[in-house]
Design a protein around this motif. Structure first.
Motif, PDB file in Angstrom:
ATOM      1  N   LEU A  39     -33.179 -27.106  -1.957  1.00  0.00           N
ATOM      2  CA  LEU A  39     -34.202 -26.201  -2.482  1.00  0.00           C
ATOM      3  C   LEU A  39     -34.951 -27.006  -3.534  1.00  0.00           C
ATOM      4  N   LEU A  40     -36.246 -27.190  -3.369  1.00  0.00           N
ATOM      5  CA  LEU A  40     -36.963 -28.038  -4.319  1.00  0.00           C
ATOM      6  C   LEU A  40     -38.407 -27.582  -4.463  1.00  0.00           C
ATOM      7  N   GLY A  41     -38.962 -27.915  -5.630  1.00  0.00           N
ATOM      8  CA  GLY A  41     -40.339 -27.537  -5.864  1.00  0.00           C
ATOM      9  C   GLY A  41     -40.793 -27.930  -7.254  1.00  0.00           C
ATOM     10  N   THR A  42     -41.988 -27.456  -7.598  1.00  0.00           N
ATOM     11  CA  THR A  42     -42.627 -27.810  -8.863  1.00  0.00           C
ATOM     12  C   THR A  42     -43.357 -26.596  -9.419  1.00  0.00           C
ATOM     13  N   HIS A  48     -35.933 -25.929   1.658  1.00  0.00           N
ATOM     14  CA  HIS A  48     -36.849 -24.844   1.304  1.00  0.00           C
ATOM     15  C   HIS A  48     -37.658 -25.316   0.102  1.00  0.00           C
ATOM     16  N   VAL A  49     -38.977 -25.080   0.115  1.00  0.00           N
ATOM     17  CA  VAL A  49     -39.875 -25.577  -0.928  1.00  0.00           C
ATOM     18  C   VAL A  49     -40.547 -24.394  -1.632  1.00  0.00           C
ATOM     19  N   TYR A  50     -40.664 -24.501  -2.963  1.00  0.00           N
ATOM     20  CA  TYR A  50     -41.298 -23.444  -3.749  1.00  0.00           C
ATOM     21  C   TYR A  50     -42.354 -24.046  -4.672  1.00  0.00           C
ATOM     22  N   GLU A  51     -43.202 -23.172  -5.205  1.00  0.00           N
ATOM     23  CA  GLU A  51     -44.111 -23.512  -6.310  1.00  0.00           C
ATOM     24  C   GLU A  51     -44.115 -22.340  -7.267  1.00  0.00           C
ATOM     25  N   MET A  67     -42.984 -21.138  -0.832  1.00  0.00           N
ATOM     26  CA  MET A  67     -42.885 -19.860  -1.529  1.00  0.00           C
ATOM     27  C   MET A  67     -43.542 -20.010  -2.896  1.00  0.00           C
ATOM     28  N   THR A  68     -44.621 -19.268  -3.103  1.00  0.00           N
ATOM     29  CA  THR A  68     -45.371 -19.331  -4.351  1.00  0.00           C
ATOM     30  C   THR A  68     -44.970 -18.155  -5.225  1.00  0.00           C
TER      31      THR A  68
END
Length: 470
Positions: A296-299, A376-379, A448-449
């Motif tokens: 699970l990663l994002g910025t 899975h990627v988020y912002e 996923m924002t």
């Protein structure tokens, strides 16, 4: 009410707080000073009887953040040599085999501690997770590169803490076979290195990286700040020589050498380096996450604003300094023109911040997702009203931990609780069964924002810009 748990090294005494069993300051390795200084973490000797684990343990030697960041991210500073310690929050002391989450704090590898109130693990325990947070060596003690000492000592500390979790967490109601490591900034960078390290294989099942790119440097790059410090101190750049220097004087030299560096602006700093052992050769060119580890990663949408806005950098950048910065970081002209065209009304400092965020954080995270078997990627896009910080670096942490009241200096007093509920719920679900609640990363690049009043999945946001970096 106080409670006692038996570990492999001896008994530890914690307490029940609002229905949650909490243990603070449990040592997982010997104090890294004296004969253990600048060495791999050493095993602890077992103790007789019961040891108190009622208060947070000593923090690694460090200096506070420089103004104005010291007001936004206040430091915990607890004296003592036994700084290799961890904390546990658990719903119950039984054989429930609950999912375990292990938090690795950020701070540019020279700041931070597990005792920061924003990292309180109560909400995770409330929701059925055993939460562990840890301290590790910082700065030159943990990441200084010397010819006569092992590299990546702070990373080795983290591995030692994960080994403690493997060996002891069942006594705290956790499942050693269902461990998720998660961390932010330097903590996320650490997790990227743990993904690559053969020493960490089998110690965790899932990994969540918040605003921490897979950044591995050469030994020469890692040694640069040691050489600066050695010149200032008037000693050779060796571990033996540094060990002879008074600790406060060493911290002063460290603060002076790193004063002009920043995560986005570059400059002298501390890094995880490719040493061919803990971090294998080839990791700098790209990390291939193990196929059996889900990510699970994002910025955050506007990472750069934490460093650019409170310091006034965003307003000091004009067209000339903008062009000089592009040359310094070797940003192709076609990419700079694309970012400017997409933001015709933005100031040069804002455009440069967007470029830096994508180049150093967001694009590398997406490349790691491309290399993963399951990601899975988020912002995080909600904008803080405090000091015009917007969706800046570190803002998401209080939402992940559901500790908004402890993070008012970043998010303000009216941060949306429904958003914290949604973000925290996603992290708990990922730790429990590997699905945070939105589609896996694939060729459609779903992100996923997280925002308020609505969070939603956005396919390939700003694809033209991010694709340019590949």
């Amino acid at each position: 009410m106080e409670i006692v748990v038996s570990t492999r090294l001896g008994g530890v005494r914690g307490r029940v707080e609002e229905g949650i069993a909490v243990f603070r300051g449990i040592p997982y390795a010997a104090a890294p000073f004296g004969k253990h200084r600048f060495a791999e973490p050493a095993a602890l000797e077992p103790w007789e009887g019961v040891r108190d684990a009622l208060e947070f343990g000593p923090t690694a030697p460090k200096r506070p953040y420089r103004p104005p960041l010291d007001e936004l991210i206040p430091e915990e500073d607890i004296p003592g040599d036994e700084c290799l310690n961890l904390n546990v929050w658990t719903p119950a002391l039984d054989d429930g085999r609950r999912p375990v989450m292990v938090w690795i704090h950020g701070g540019s590898f020279r700041n931070g501690s597990s005792g920061f109130p924003l990292y309180d693990g109560r909400a995770f325990a409330r929701d059925g997770v055993v939460l562990v947070s840890l301290n590790y060596r910082l700065g030159v003690e943990g990441f200084g590169v010397f010819p006569d000492a092992p590299d990546n000592r702070g990373l080795l500390d983290q591995i030692a803490a994960l080994e403690w979790v493997r060996d002891n967490i069942a006594s705290f109601g956790g499942d050693p076979g269902n461990v998720t490591v998660f961390g932010e900034s330097a903590g996320g960078i650490s997790i990227a290195a743990l993904l690559a390290s053969p020493r960490a294989r089998g110690l965790f099942k899932r990994a969540a990286m918040q605003s921490g790119p897979p950044q591995i440097m050469t030994r020469d790059e890692g040694a640069a700040i040691v050489k600066l410090m050695a010149e200032s101190l008037g000693v050779p750049p060796t571990a033996e020589a540094f060990a002879s220097v008074d600790r406060e004087r060493l911290l002063d030299a460290q603060a002076e050498a790193s004063a002009k560096g920043s995560p986005l602006g570059g400059g002298p700093g501390f890094f995880i380096v490719e040493d061919g052992q803990v971090v294998p050769s080839g990791a700098r060119e790209g990390i291939a996450p193990p196929e059996d580890v889900a990510l699970l990663l994002g910025t955050n949408r506007e990472e750069y604003r934490l460093w650019f806005v409170p310091t006034g950098v965003v307003d000091r950048i004009n067209r000339l300094t903008f062009r000089l910065a592009l040359l310094k970081f070797r940003v192709p002209g076609r990419i700079a023109r694309l970012y400017r065209a997409n933001r015709p009304d933005a100031a040069p400092g804002e455009v440069l911040g967007e470029i830096a965020t994508d180049m150093l954080l967001r694009a590398p995270a997406h490349r790691l997702a491309d290399a993963a078997a399951r990601a899975h990627v988020y912002e995080f896009a909600w904008r803080s009203p405090v000091r015009d910080l917007g969706a800046c670096h570190a803002l998401e942490i209080g939402f992940v931990f559901d500790t908004l009241a402890a993070g008012e200096q970043l998010a303000g007093p009216d941060a949306p609780q429904p958003l914290a509920d949604a973000v925290h719920r996603a992290w708990v679900a990922f730790a429990a069964h590997g699905d945070p609640g939105w589609p896996l990363w694939d060729e459609t690049r779903p992100v996923m924002t997280f925002d308020h009043p609505e969070s939603r999945v956005v396919p390939a946001p700003r694809h033209d810009e991010l694709q340019a970096w590949s």
